[in-house]
Scaffold this motif. Structure first.
Motif, PDB file in Angstrom:
ATOM      1  N   ASP B  43      51.999  -5.986  47.176  1.00  0.00           N
ATOM      2  CA  ASP B  43      52.769  -5.829  45.861  1.00  0.00           C
ATOM      3  C   ASP B  43      52.653  -4.645  45.116  1.00  0.00           C
ATOM      4  O   ASP B  43      52.457  -4.535  43.903  1.00  0.00           O
ATOM      5  CB  ASP B  43      52.520  -7.100  45.047  1.00  0.00           C
ATOM      6  N   TRP B  44      52.256  -3.587  45.778  1.00  0.00           N
ATOM      7  CA  TRP B  44      51.933  -2.150  45.091  1.00  0.00           C
ATOM      8  C   TRP B  44      53.425  -1.588  44.713  1.00  0.00           C
ATOM      9  O   TRP B  44      54.473  -1.680  45.219  1.00  0.00           O
ATOM     10  CB  TRP B  44      51.387  -1.154  46.047  1.00  0.00           C
ATOM     11  N   PRO B  45      53.602  -0.870  43.636  1.00  0.00           N
ATOM     12  CA  PRO B  45      54.628  -0.148  42.895  1.00  0.00           C
ATOM     13  C   PRO B  45      54.953   1.024  43.840  1.00  0.00           C
ATOM     14  O   PRO B  45      53.749   1.572  44.608  1.00  0.00           O
ATOM     15  CB  PRO B  45      54.150   0.176  41.623  1.00  0.00           C
ATOM     16  N   LEU B  46      56.103   1.391  43.767  1.00  0.00           N
ATOM     17  CA  LEU B  46      56.490   2.521  44.876  1.00  0.00           C
ATOM     18  C   LEU B  46      55.909   3.953  44.478  1.00  0.00           C
ATOM     19  O   LEU B  46      55.479   4.413  45.294  1.00  0.00           O
ATOM     20  CB  LEU B  46      57.902   2.793  44.628  1.00  0.00           C
ATOM     21  N   ASP B  47      55.343   4.083  43.210  1.00  0.00           N
ATOM     22  CA  ASP B  47      54.737   5.436  42.962  1.00  0.00           C
ATOM     23  C   ASP B  47      53.497   5.530  43.512  1.00  0.00           C
ATOM     24  O   ASP B  47      52.987   6.449  44.231  1.00  0.00           O
ATOM     25  CB  ASP B  47      54.819   5.714  41.370  1.00  0.00           C
ATOM     26  N   ARG B  48      52.602   4.220  43.370  1.00  0.00           N
ATOM     27  CA  ARG B  48      51.352   4.222  43.976  1.00  0.00           C
ATOM     28  C   ARG B  48      51.185   4.264  45.604  1.00  0.00           C
ATOM     29  O   ARG B  48      50.517   4.700  46.186  1.00  0.00           O
ATOM     30  CB  ARG B  48      50.565   2.983  43.463  1.00  0.00           C
ATOM     31  N   LEU B  49      52.409   3.600  46.035  1.00  0.00           N
ATOM     32  CA  LEU B  49      52.769   3.692  47.525  1.00  0.00           C
ATOM     33  C   LEU B  49      52.701   5.041  47.841  1.00  0.00           C
ATOM     34  O   LEU B  49      52.358   5.331  48.934  1.00  0.00           O
ATOM     35  CB  LEU B  49      53.695   2.809  47.829  1.00  0.00           C
ATOM     36  N   GLU B  50      53.377   5.677  47.448  1.00  0.00           N
ATOM     37  CA  GLU B  50      53.804   7.373  47.540  1.00  0.00           C
ATOM     38  C   GLU B  50      52.303   8.024  47.475  1.00  0.00           C
ATOM     39  O   GLU B  50      52.083   8.772  48.410  1.00  0.00           O
ATOM     40  CB  GLU B  50      54.757   7.843  46.510  1.00  0.00           C
ATOM     41  N   ASP B  51      51.621   7.662  46.692  1.00  0.00           N
ATOM     42  CA  ASP B  51      50.170   8.256  46.623  1.00  0.00           C
ATOM     43  C   ASP B  51      49.229   7.984  47.420  1.00  0.00           C
ATOM     44  O   ASP B  51      48.589   8.841  48.182  1.00  0.00           O
ATOM     45  CB  ASP B  51      49.522   7.801  45.220  1.00  0.00           C
ATOM     46  N   ALA B  52      49.419   6.961  48.006  1.00  0.00           N
ATOM     47  CA  ALA B  52      48.750   6.269  49.172  1.00  0.00           C
ATOM     48  C   ALA B  52      49.173   7.164  50.454  1.00  0.00           C
ATOM     49  O   ALA B  52      48.527   7.544  51.410  1.00  0.00           O
ATOM     50  CB  ALA B  52      48.857   4.657  49.522  1.00  0.00           C
ATOM     51  N   LEU B  53      50.607   7.157  50.558  1.00  0.00           N
ATOM     52  CA  LEU B  53      50.935   7.999  51.843  1.00  0.00           C
ATOM     53  C   LEU B  53      50.654   9.387  51.827  1.00  0.00           C
ATOM     54  O   LEU B  53      50.424  10.120  52.657  1.00  0.00           O
ATOM     55  CB  LEU B  53      52.519   7.983  51.747  1.00  0.00           C
ATOM     56  N   LEU B  54      50.413  10.101  50.590  1.00  0.00           N
ATOM     57  CA  LEU B  54      49.933  11.265  50.409  1.00  0.00           C
ATOM     58  C   LEU B  54      48.758  11.570  50.942  1.00  0.00           C
ATOM     59  O   LEU B  54      48.162  12.397  51.333  1.00  0.00           O
ATOM     60  CB  LEU B  54      50.105  11.785  48.820  1.00  0.00           C
TER      61      LEU B  54
END
Lengths: 139, 138
Positions: B43-54
């Motif tokens: 249930d992570w928010p999209l912006d933090r998900l993007e950071d993880a992908l970075l």
């Protein structure tokens, strides 16, 4: 042969989605055609669902492992667990179609144990009609 | 081939996802998809998900200099608050190098900018080293 991908995770229904996405990444790297990927995903989903439903006693935590490799235009996927093995189950909650479906979708299916006596379903999928290639490096 | 080691199999029963990949074109698409799914389920928010992908992108971009060129092993453990991504089975030198190579001009170290903690420690079972990257989900 050392697999190109090994994924180990808890044998829970919701984790099957992770397996399906990992296969999507594998297919992207090897340029597996979308229609073939759909077959592979469905067959592997069935094999993983068998692990989730049948491998471990109620409430017992357990792991499942998915290993995938590509060689000579053939993709091999092994799904294995450390549970009680493949055996008849009169009280099965499923329809009993899983293995038949896998057999229909894969070129070959082997049920049994690996070298370390873990329960294993081994499936091969031929990609010979449309040879796979690594993205950016193939024909 | 015995697959993932027994201790890691035990960790899988504790909710830790373990991934071992051949180095090369397979690395980025599979790692990013698996990390995305694990964090989405947490249930992570999209912006933090993007950071993880970075972070995943940075690791994949610099793995050539830091791995043995054959296999890379990751473990991913996440809940709604925090995720830990480990790159396992490295040498101490390669783990430090992997962190150092994530430095970009005018930006700084991508891993350290995005993550809560970046640590290099001894590997499990006493062998080698591992890089642990802890991200916050909020």
């Amino acid at each position: 042969m050392t697999p190109d991908m090994e994924l180990a995770l808890e044998a829970r229904a919701e984790n099957i989605a992770i397996v399906r996405h990992a296969l999507g990444g594998f297919a992207e790297a090897y340029a597996v055609p979308e229609s073939k990927l759909a077959d592979i995903r469905l067959a592997v989903t069935e094999a993983c669902a068998n692990v989730v439903v049948h491998a471990y006693q109620d409430g017992e935590p357990g792991a499942m492992e998915v290993l995938a490799s590509m060689q000579d235009g053939e993709m091999t996927v092994r799904v294995r667990d450390w549970g009680r093995g493949i055996r008849p189950r009169p009280d099965s909650p499923g329809l009993g179609l899983g293995l038949s479906l896998i057999a229909a979708l894969a070129e070959t299916v082997q049920l049994g144990h690996d070298e370390a006596e873990h329960t294993e379903v081994r499936m091969t999928f031929s990609l010979q009609d449309e040879p796979p290639s690594m993205n950016g490096h193939g024909p | 081939m015995n697959g993932v080691a027994t201790s890691e199999r035990e960790r899988a029963t504790e909710g830790v996802t373990r991934l071992r990949l051949a180095d090369g074109p397979l690395l980025r698409p599979v790692l990013c998809r698996v990390v995305s799914m694990v964090l989405t389920r947490a249930d992570w928010p999209l912006d933090r998900l993007e950071d993880a992908l970075l972070v995943c992108d940075a690791l994949c971009a610099h793995r050539d200099e830091s791995s043995d060129g054959k296999r890379l092993t990751f473990s991913i453990d996440a809940d709604e608050h925090e995720a830990e991504l480990r790159v396992c089975e490295l040498t101490p030198e390669s783990a430090e190098r992997l962190v150092g190579q994530a430095r970009l001009p005018l930006v700084g170290n991508v891993l350290e900018r995005v993550a809560e903690r970046v640590t290099v420690g001894p590997g499990q079972a006493g062998g080698g080293a591992q890089l642990a990257i802890v991200l916050s989900g909020r």
